[in-house]
Design a protein around this motif. Structure first.
Motif, PDB file in Angstrom:
ATOM      1  N   VAL A  36       8.422   6.848  -5.992  1.00  0.00           N
ATOM      2  CA  VAL A  36       7.009   7.226  -5.925  1.00  0.00           C
ATOM      3  C   VAL A  36       6.868   8.177  -4.742  1.00  0.00           C
ATOM      4  CG1 VAL A  36       4.649   6.448  -5.519  1.00  0.00           C
ATOM      5  CG2 VAL A  36       6.188   5.072  -6.935  1.00  0.00           C
ATOM      6  N   SER A  37       6.417   9.391  -5.008  1.00  0.00           N
ATOM      7  CA  SER A  37       6.264  10.371  -3.931  1.00  0.00           C
ATOM      8  C   SER A  37       4.832  10.437  -3.407  1.00  0.00           C
ATOM      9  CB  SER A  37       6.712  11.760  -4.398  1.00  0.00           C
ATOM     10  OG  SER A  37       6.121  12.105  -5.630  1.00  0.00           O
ATOM     11  N   ASP A  38       3.862   9.919  -4.180  1.00  0.00           N
ATOM     12  CA  ASP A  38       2.487   9.899  -3.679  1.00  0.00           C
ATOM     13  C   ASP A  38       1.625   9.001  -4.559  1.00  0.00           C
ATOM     14  OD1 ASP A  38       0.555  10.506  -1.842  1.00  0.00           O
ATOM     15  OD2 ASP A  38       0.409  12.632  -2.327  1.00  0.00           O
ATOM     16  N   LEU A  39       0.563   8.497  -3.961  1.00  0.00           N
ATOM     17  CA  LEU A  39      -0.452   7.718  -4.674  1.00  0.00           C
ATOM     18  C   LEU A  39      -1.786   8.060  -4.035  1.00  0.00           C
ATOM     19  CD1 LEU A  39      -1.073   5.514  -6.818  1.00  0.00           C
ATOM     20  CD2 LEU A  39      -0.913   3.841  -4.962  1.00  0.00           C
ATOM     21  N   THR A  40      -2.677   8.669  -4.809  1.00  0.00           N
ATOM     22  CA  THR A  40      -3.941   9.152  -4.268  1.00  0.00           C
ATOM     23  C   THR A  40      -5.104   8.697  -5.143  1.00  0.00           C
ATOM     24  OG1 THR A  40      -3.639  11.239  -5.466  1.00  0.00           O
ATOM     25  CG2 THR A  40      -2.916  11.176  -3.164  1.00  0.00           C
ATOM     26  N   VAL A  41      -6.297   8.872  -4.599  1.00  0.00           N
ATOM     27  CA  VAL A  41      -7.527   8.520  -5.311  1.00  0.00           C
ATOM     28  C   VAL A  41      -8.180   9.796  -5.817  1.00  0.00           C
ATOM     29  CG1 VAL A  41      -9.805   7.458  -5.102  1.00  0.00           C
ATOM     30  CG2 VAL A  41      -7.858   6.491  -3.856  1.00  0.00           C
ATOM     31  N   ASP A  42      -8.569   9.784  -7.098  1.00  0.00           N
ATOM     32  CA  ASP A  42      -9.277  10.911  -7.700  1.00  0.00           C
ATOM     33  C   ASP A  42     -10.464  10.351  -8.480  1.00  0.00           C
ATOM     34  OD1 ASP A  42     -10.133  13.275  -8.773  1.00  0.00           O
ATOM     35  OD2 ASP A  42      -8.473  13.500 -10.193  1.00  0.00           O
ATOM     36  N   GLY A  43     -11.608  10.261  -7.812  1.00  0.00           N
ATOM     37  CA  GLY A  43     -12.783   9.690  -8.462  1.00  0.00           C
ATOM     38  C   GLY A  43     -12.575   8.224  -8.779  1.00  0.00           C
ATOM     39  N   VAL A  67       4.727  -1.167 -11.728  1.00  0.00           N
ATOM     40  CA  VAL A  67       3.894  -2.348 -11.514  1.00  0.00           C
ATOM     41  C   VAL A  67       3.011  -2.116 -10.287  1.00  0.00           C
ATOM     42  CG1 VAL A  67       3.850  -4.832 -11.124  1.00  0.00           C
ATOM     43  CG2 VAL A  67       5.667  -3.820 -12.521  1.00  0.00           C
ATOM     44  N   PHE A  68       1.704  -2.106 -10.504  1.00  0.00           N
ATOM     45  CA  PHE A  68       0.723  -1.945  -9.427  1.00  0.00           C
ATOM     46  C   PHE A  68       0.261  -3.336  -8.992  1.00  0.00           C
ATOM     47  CE2 PHE A  68       0.670   1.988 -11.665  1.00  0.00           C
ATOM     48  CZ  PHE A  68       0.213   2.970 -10.800  1.00  0.00           C
ATOM     49  N   THR A  69       0.340  -3.625  -7.701  1.00  0.00           N
ATOM     50  CA  THR A  69      -0.165  -4.895  -7.182  1.00  0.00           C
ATOM     51  C   THR A  69      -1.087  -4.632  -5.997  1.00  0.00           C
ATOM     52  OG1 THR A  69       1.814  -5.159  -5.806  1.00  0.00           O
ATOM     53  CG2 THR A  69       1.802  -6.281  -7.933  1.00  0.00           C
ATOM     54  N   THR A 129       0.599  -1.672  -3.661  1.00  0.00           N
ATOM     55  CA  THR A 129       2.052  -1.541  -3.784  1.00  0.00           C
ATOM     56  C   THR A 129       2.396  -1.145  -5.218  1.00  0.00           C
ATOM     57  OG1 THR A 129       2.500  -3.176  -2.062  1.00  0.00           O
ATOM     58  CG2 THR A 129       4.261  -2.767  -3.642  1.00  0.00           C
ATOM     59  N   VAL A 130       3.329  -0.211  -5.362  1.00  0.00           N
ATOM     60  CA  VAL A 130       3.819   0.190  -6.683  1.00  0.00           C
ATOM     61  C   VAL A 130       5.330  -0.023  -6.711  1.00  0.00           C
ATOM     62  CG1 VAL A 130       3.997   2.024  -8.400  1.00  0.00           C
ATOM     63  CG2 VAL A 130       2.011   1.941  -6.871  1.00  0.00           C
ATOM     64  N   THR A 131       5.802  -0.730  -7.728  1.00  0.00           N
ATOM     65  CA  THR A 131       7.236  -0.940  -7.905  1.00  0.00           C
ATOM     66  C   THR A 131       7.675  -0.290  -9.207  1.00  0.00           C
ATOM     67  OG1 THR A 131       7.137  -3.044  -6.713  1.00  0.00           O
ATOM     68  CG2 THR A 131       9.084  -2.650  -8.071  1.00  0.00           C
ATOM     69  N   ASN A 146      12.713   1.791  -4.798  1.00  0.00           N
ATOM     70  CA  ASN A 146      11.744   1.865  -5.896  1.00  0.00           C
ATOM     71  C   ASN A 146      10.396   1.229  -5.583  1.00  0.00           C
ATOM     72  OD1 ASN A 146      13.896   2.998  -7.221  1.00  0.00           O
ATOM     73  ND2 ASN A 146      13.718   1.756  -9.058  1.00  0.00           N
ATOM     74  N   THR A 147      10.268   0.605  -4.415  1.00  0.00           N
ATOM     75  CA  THR A 147       8.992  -0.007  -4.036  1.00  0.00           C
ATOM     76  C   THR A 147       8.272   0.883  -3.035  1.00  0.00           C
ATOM     77  OG1 THR A 147       9.825  -2.238  -4.434  1.00  0.00           O
ATOM     78  CG2 THR A 147       7.881  -2.042  -3.057  1.00  0.00           C
ATOM     79  N   PHE A 148       7.001   1.124  -3.309  1.00  0.00           N
ATOM     80  CA  PHE A 148       6.191   2.064  -2.526  1.00  0.00           C
ATOM     81  C   PHE A 148       4.933   1.350  -2.053  1.00  0.00           C
ATOM     82  CE2 PHE A 148       2.649   5.094  -2.462  1.00  0.00           C
ATOM     83  CZ  PHE A 148       3.149   6.157  -1.732  1.00  0.00           C
ATOM     84  N   HIS A 149       4.646   1.441  -0.760  1.00  0.00           N
ATOM     85  CA  HIS A 149       3.440   0.844  -0.186  1.00  0.00           C
ATOM     86  C   HIS A 149       2.516   1.960   0.296  1.00  0.00           C
ATOM     87  CE1 HIS A 149       5.459  -3.096  -0.079  1.00  0.00           C
ATOM     88  NE2 HIS A 149       6.510  -2.444   0.389  1.00  0.00           N
ATOM     89  N   ARG A 150       1.227   1.793   0.076  1.00  0.00           N
ATOM     90  CA  ARG A 150       0.296   2.820   0.521  1.00  0.00           C
ATOM     91  C   ARG A 150      -1.036   2.194   0.936  1.00  0.00           C
ATOM     92  NH1 ARG A 150      -0.387   8.248  -0.220  1.00  0.00           N
ATOM     93  NH2 ARG A 150       1.732   8.223   0.622  1.00  0.00           N
ATOM     94  N   GLN A 151      -1.546   2.640   2.078  1.00  0.00           N
ATOM     95  CA  GLN A 151      -2.923   2.348   2.450  1.00  0.00           C
ATOM     96  C   GLN A 151      -3.750   3.518   1.940  1.00  0.00           C
ATOM     97  OE1 GLN A 151      -3.812   1.947   6.616  1.00  0.00           O
ATOM     98  NE2 GLN A 151      -5.842   1.126   6.224  1.00  0.00           N
TER      99      GLN A 151
END
Length: 282
Positions: A36-43, A67-69, A129-131, A146-151
């Motif tokens: 996972v290279s990025d996780l953002t909010v769009d609306g 898997v989104f947790t 978290t996305v796995t 393969n596990t990605f954490h993001r605030q």
């Protein structure tokens, strides 16, 4: 008689060559490395960005699970006090995502937040978290990243650090620590990208002194800076590794201790220095 001996020698030689050929190992096939290279909010959506770090290509049309947790929150009346209280509801949502075929290419998907339980009166919490590929159906170079954490930046007030472009290039980064310095109640780590390119992987910085170490916070990760860019970390509180004002200590810093970033050189990720911790001003 001499002809028979020569023929036998030739056959023996051919047999040895054949055995050597069978014993030789074929070149190791290169595998993809999905992150996972990025996780953002769009609306009302989350946008998930997936990259193949390579070095190998993936099969065209391949998909893996993501898997989104996390959790959502809502306010309810406390029966005992009659006051509002916040109740958190955890979620775990699985969606299929396409695997980028060529190294350093991207795939993006949009996931409506409603699928995570976000609806009227419910809010998404910042920590998600996305796995990727939890069932390990895809043969990879680095299945450990393969596990990605993001605030998440839900209100748009996060200060974003300078990040290298990482889509569709051919060159790799080379993360190098250049210094570690005392700065008030903190240690700060200076580092650079000595390579010619970048990937979308994130990383942690670990600091050590003696028997104590601090490996960083999974939700506060660093991103690969542009090539040649000198940057520095936030502050590592001195007490995390037992440092005190008015002393000096041998400090070791490891950049990307989890080996998440594909680099040109992983042997230069450790830096050591005797750091003088100034006495507190009275």
């Amino acid at each position: 008689m001499q002809f028979v001996r020569l023929a036998a020698g030739v056959l023996c030689g051919l047999g040895l060559l054949s055995a050597a050929g069978r014993g030789g190992q074929a070149p190791k096939a290169e595998k993809p490395d999905v992150i996972v290279s990025d996780l953002t909010v769009d609306g009302d959506d989350l946008v998930l960005e997936v990259q193949n770090q390579g070095p190998g290509a993936a099969r065209k049309g391949a998909k893996v699970e993501a898997v989104f947790t996390g959790s959502t929150t809502t306010k309810v009346k406390d029966k005992a006090t009659g006051k509002d209280k916040v109740v958190a509801t955890p979620f775990s949502v699985t969606v299929p995502v396409p695997v980028p075929v060529e190294p350093l290419t991207l795939e993006k998907i949009k996931l409506p937040m409603a699928k995570l339980g976000v609806k009227e009166g419910h809010k998404l919490t910042e920590l998600v978290t996305v796995t990727l590929d939890p069932k390990k159906t895809l043969a990879e170079e680095r299945p450990g990243n393969n596990t990605f954490h993001r605030q998440l930046d839900l209100v748009g007030n996060q200060i974003k650090p300078k990040r290298a472009g990482y889509e569709g290039g051919t060159e790799l980064p080379d993360l190098v620590v250049t210094d570690v310095v005392h700065d008030g109640p903190y240690l700060r780590v200076h580092y650079t990208n000595a390579g010619k390119g970048a990937t979308g992987a994130d990383f942690l910085i670990e600091v050590r002194s003696g028997k104590l170490s601090f490996g960083g916070n999974s939700y506060y990760r660093f991103q690969v800076p542009p090539p040649g860019e000198e940057t520095k970390s936030g502050g590592f509180t001195l007490g995390l590794i037992g440092l005190k004002p008015g002393t000096e200590a041998d400090v070791e810093v490891v950049i990307d201790p989890e080996n998440r970033v594909r680099e040109t050189d992983k042997k230069n990720n450790t830096f050591k220095k005797k750091v003088v911790i100034a006495a507190e001003k009275k």
